[in-house]
Enzyme design. Structure first.
Site, PDB file in Angstrom:
ATOM      1  CG  HIS A 153     -18.908 -62.697   2.687  1.00 43.52           C
ATOM      2  ND1 HIS A 153     -19.970 -62.278   1.934  1.00 43.52           N
ATOM      3  CD2 HIS A 153     -18.924 -64.071   2.620  1.00 43.52           C
ATOM      4  CE1 HIS A 153     -20.619 -63.334   1.445  1.00 43.52           C
ATOM      5  NE2 HIS A 153     -19.989 -64.434   1.843  1.00 43.52           N
ATOM      6  CD  GLU A 154     -16.072 -66.426   3.532  1.00 47.41           C
ATOM      7  OE1 GLU A 154     -16.720 -67.306   4.123  1.00 47.41           O
ATOM      8  OE2 GLU A 154     -16.214 -66.186   2.323  1.00 47.41           O
TER       9      GLU A 154
ATOM     10  CG  HIS B 108     -20.807 -67.490   5.894  1.00 50.29           C
ATOM     11  ND1 HIS B 108     -22.148 -67.607   5.595  1.00 50.29           N
ATOM     12  CD2 HIS B 108     -20.183 -67.220   4.709  1.00 50.29           C
ATOM     13  CE1 HIS B 108     -22.330 -67.418   4.302  1.00 50.29           C
ATOM     14  NE2 HIS B 108     -21.159 -67.183   3.733  1.00 50.29           N
TER      15      HIS B 108
ATOM     16  CG  HIS C 217     -25.999 -67.856  10.381  1.00 53.77           C
ATOM     17  ND1 HIS C 217     -26.440 -67.993   9.081  1.00 53.77           N
ATOM     18  CD2 HIS C 217     -27.067 -68.150  11.160  1.00 53.77           C
ATOM     19  CE1 HIS C 217     -27.719 -68.336   9.086  1.00 53.77           C
ATOM     20  NE2 HIS C 217     -28.117 -68.448  10.341  1.00 53.77           N
TER      21      HIS C 217
END
Length: 681
Positions: A489-490, A493, A496
């Protein structure tokens, strides 16, 4: 979870985090790079710790941050530079240069404030944390003053009013100019001088309350150990005759430990309750002062949802769809608890996470004794590296750090390298637990990417913060399925941030609408779960998140609130969550997301719905499809916040999803047919 998101010089301080500019030649291949898996292998860690050589520097390579006093120096320089840029902005003729100067102004302040945002919570040295917090407050105060600077705003108005010049600007520059003006407006630029000052004071007070509430949310509670049965003392930290309760111990197999932790950790704190009440009241006052019905209406401007009414419709329809499924699973868990604890078989809030794990293990024939950490951190990092390589043409390499560059010896620095574009940026991996480090998983942008005045691209720098346990006796660090999912999940980020190659740091990477910013990170969870049975049980975090999101909307909705925050919690929990409220507890006082995600906690659910649609339509058949990976980068990652979020979703899905589409996407994730497809694919 994203961190460092604050409202900024008109908008950018909330979206932009800036460090030192990358110097010439930073894109070149480095001989200090080594395979990413080796950096997280226990044997290699000693070698890497001893390899930091050369001249000493400061945190993140900022020389003055080699000591706490350096924050004052960095702050003073940023404020001086900002004064010069304000003068330039006010005297510049309308044109693209105006937007560039505004972006430089934001960048100048953010390179200190948002770096300090990370340091103030994560640095092991109290002196560094204190100096960083002071820098955050001082620059934050300056930002709020600039947000209501009439002359500065007029320079932007002249640009926006010049139709010929505006038509000559590229779409990204036009959008950034409009976003800067939007933040002037929500800060009260249209008010008279007295009310503008009031808005500034409210904003500064809100910043202070946020810091105080966050601190209080993570503080442990202590209790005389003789109040609890002696056989459970060993589960908590001891301090003389007291036991420290620092969390919920949700995965502990002992029902009594979970119950004690829940009731003690969530015991109401009068001062924390006062902070929360003042925080939500101040937010409401600010929103109404600048012309909005509620804080939620103000906060949701520019998001995919656009307004609280859409959020309410989304949450209500989702709750209706999930309620029967949730009740059925709660009944199964109750039967399980009855077998294990027949004298106290009522399912309570402290039982849900533990029995979810047991039910998951039973449903997929996994021995509960084996439901423990078994993924090597090094192997997970190599798996991510392989996925990014095949999907996006990106490789991760560990890079040696200079003395003073990192704040803890177990922090790793990764270079992100594209096969044709070269070095894209850096990720600092702060993965392990240590004293005074918050137990939360976060992504911090320390420097945003932007096109600099000399034509070079400023490389983004981010920190990924996890709370992994240290390995024992030189063994590899092992992750549970949940830890692995959080890592993915991290890292979503981080990608991105690395791939958002915008001209302006104001909109780079994760500096976009909150309900879009979580899409890339949640999409990575689908990659993490692909082909893995262990995490395919019906996801009750969705039901919990509906409850959290509904509570958040009520707190930031119409004021005055009809009841106390605790009474609202009780009513909402029993209506939405389905498990009884426990008397004399105040869970909302530990709800730290009320700070960074105020009125926006629904974003996790809406982003998950979009990510689910992207996964099923674009990646479920072949998660390594390079053409689809390039399309994902082109349509959703590269724009950062420089394009309307719904337009990026439309570009990827070839449709604009309705509220019903979003709800159906989440509900379909719970269907056995979908789970079977994942397991069989």
């Amino acid at each position: 979870m994203l961190a460092g998101c604050r409202r900024a010089l008109p908008a950018a301080l909330s979206r932009a985090l800036q460090g030192r500019a990358a110097g010439p030649g930073r894109r070149a291949v480095s001989t200090s790079w080594c395979p990413v898996g080796a950096a997280f292998d226990a044997k290699q860690q000693q070698q890497l710790r001893g390899s930091a050589a050369g001249r000493e520097t400061g945190l993140f390579g900022v020389p003055e941050l080699s000591c706490p006093e350096g924050f004052q120096e960095a702050q003073d320089r940023a404020l001086q530079e900002s004064e010069q840029l304000v003068q330039m902005a006010c005297s510049a003729p309308p044109g693209p240069e105006t937007v560039m100067i505004f972006d430089q102004l934001s960048d100048s302040l953010c390179r200190v404030a948002d770096l300090a945002d990370f340091v103030k919570i994560a640095h092991p040295d109290f002196a560094f944390r204190e100096a960083a917090e002071e820098a955050c407050r001082n620059i934050g105060t300056m930002v709020e003053k600039l947000n209501t600077d009439v002359e500065l705003c007029q320079s932007l108005r002249r640009l926006l009013a010049d139709e010929i010049v505006m038509n000559s600007l590229d779409p990204e520059t036009r959008r950034v100019a409009e976003l800067f003006m939007f933040d002037f407006e929500i800060s009260g630029i249209h008010l008279d001088e007295e009310k503008r000052k009031k808005a500034v004071n409210l904003n500064v007070r809100i910043l202070d309350l946020c810091n105080e509430f966050l601190t209080g949310a993570h503080l442990p509670n202590k209790i005389d150990k003789h109040v609890l049965p002696e056989h459970i003392w060993c589960n908590f930290s001891a301090e003389g005759n007291y036991l420290q309760i620092a969390g919920l111990h949700a995965d502990c197999p002992d029902d009594l430990v979970r119950e004690a932790a829940y009731k003690i950790f969530l015991h109401p704190n009068t001062e924390q309750l006062r902070r929360l009440e003042e925080l939500i009241a101040s937010r409401n006052s600010l929103a109404q002062l600048v012309g909005y019905d509620t804080f939620a209406h103000r906060a949701l401007q520019g998001t995919m949802a656009k307004n609280p009414e859409t959020v309410r419709e989304f949450l209500e329809k989702l709750s209706d769809q999930l309620s029967k499924r949730t009740q059925k699973d709660f009944e199964i868990m109750t039967k399980m608890k009855m077998k294990l604890n027949p004298q106290n078989s009522k399912l309570m809030p402290w039982d849900h996470p533990y029995y979810s794990g047991l039910l998951r293990a039973e449903r997929y024939n996994i021995d509960p004794g084996l439901y423990c950490p078994f993924f090597s951190l090094g192997a997970c990092m190599e798996g991510l590296n392989s996925l990014f390589s095949q999907l996006l043409g990106i490789s991760l390499y560990a890079e040696q750090t200079q003395k003073g560059e990192v704040w803890s010896e177990d922090v790793r620095k990764l270079a992100v390298v594209h096969e044709t574009e070269g070095l894209l940026g850096y990720i600092y991996c702060d993965f392990f637990q240590r004293p005074d480090k918050p137990h939360q998983d976060c992504h911090f942008t320390v420097r945003g990417g932007r096109l600099k005045e000399n034509g070079e691209y400023q490389l983004p720098v981010v920190v990924l913060m996890l709370s992994l346990p240290h390995s024992a006796r030189g063994a590899p660090t092992l992750l549970s399925p949940g830890m692995m999912e959080n890592l993915f999940h991290e890292m979503g980020h981080a990608m991105h941030s690395m791939l958002g190659r915008t001209r302006y740091q104001h909109v780079t990477g994760t500096r976009c609408a909150t309900d879009f910013a979580e899409v890339p990170s949640i999409l990575m969870e689908y990659f993490a779960n692909d082909y893995r049975v262990v995490n395919q049980f019906a996801r009750h975090y969705k039901t919990g998140q509906v409850f959290y999101a509904a509570l958040d909307q009520i707190y930031h909705g119409k004021h005055p609130l009809k009841k106390s925050t605790t009474e609202i919690l009780k009513e909402t929990q029993e209506k939405v969550y389905g498990l009884p409220y426990v008397p004399n507890t105040a869970w909302q006082l530990r709800f730290s997301h009320l700070v960074g995600y105020g009125a926006k906690y629904y974003s996790y659910l809406m982003s998950r719905a979009v990510a689910s649609m992207v996964w099923k339509q674009c990646f479920a058949q072949d998660p390594f499809d390079r053409a689809m990976g390039e399309r994902y980068r082109r349509e959703m990652l590269v724009h950062g916040g420089g394009k309307e979020p719904i337009l990026m979703v439309q570009g990827m899905l070839q449709k604009s999803p309705s509220v019903e589409d979003l709800v159906d996407a989440l509900v379909s994730d719970l269907d056995q047919d979908f789970e079977s497809f994942i397991m069989d694919s």
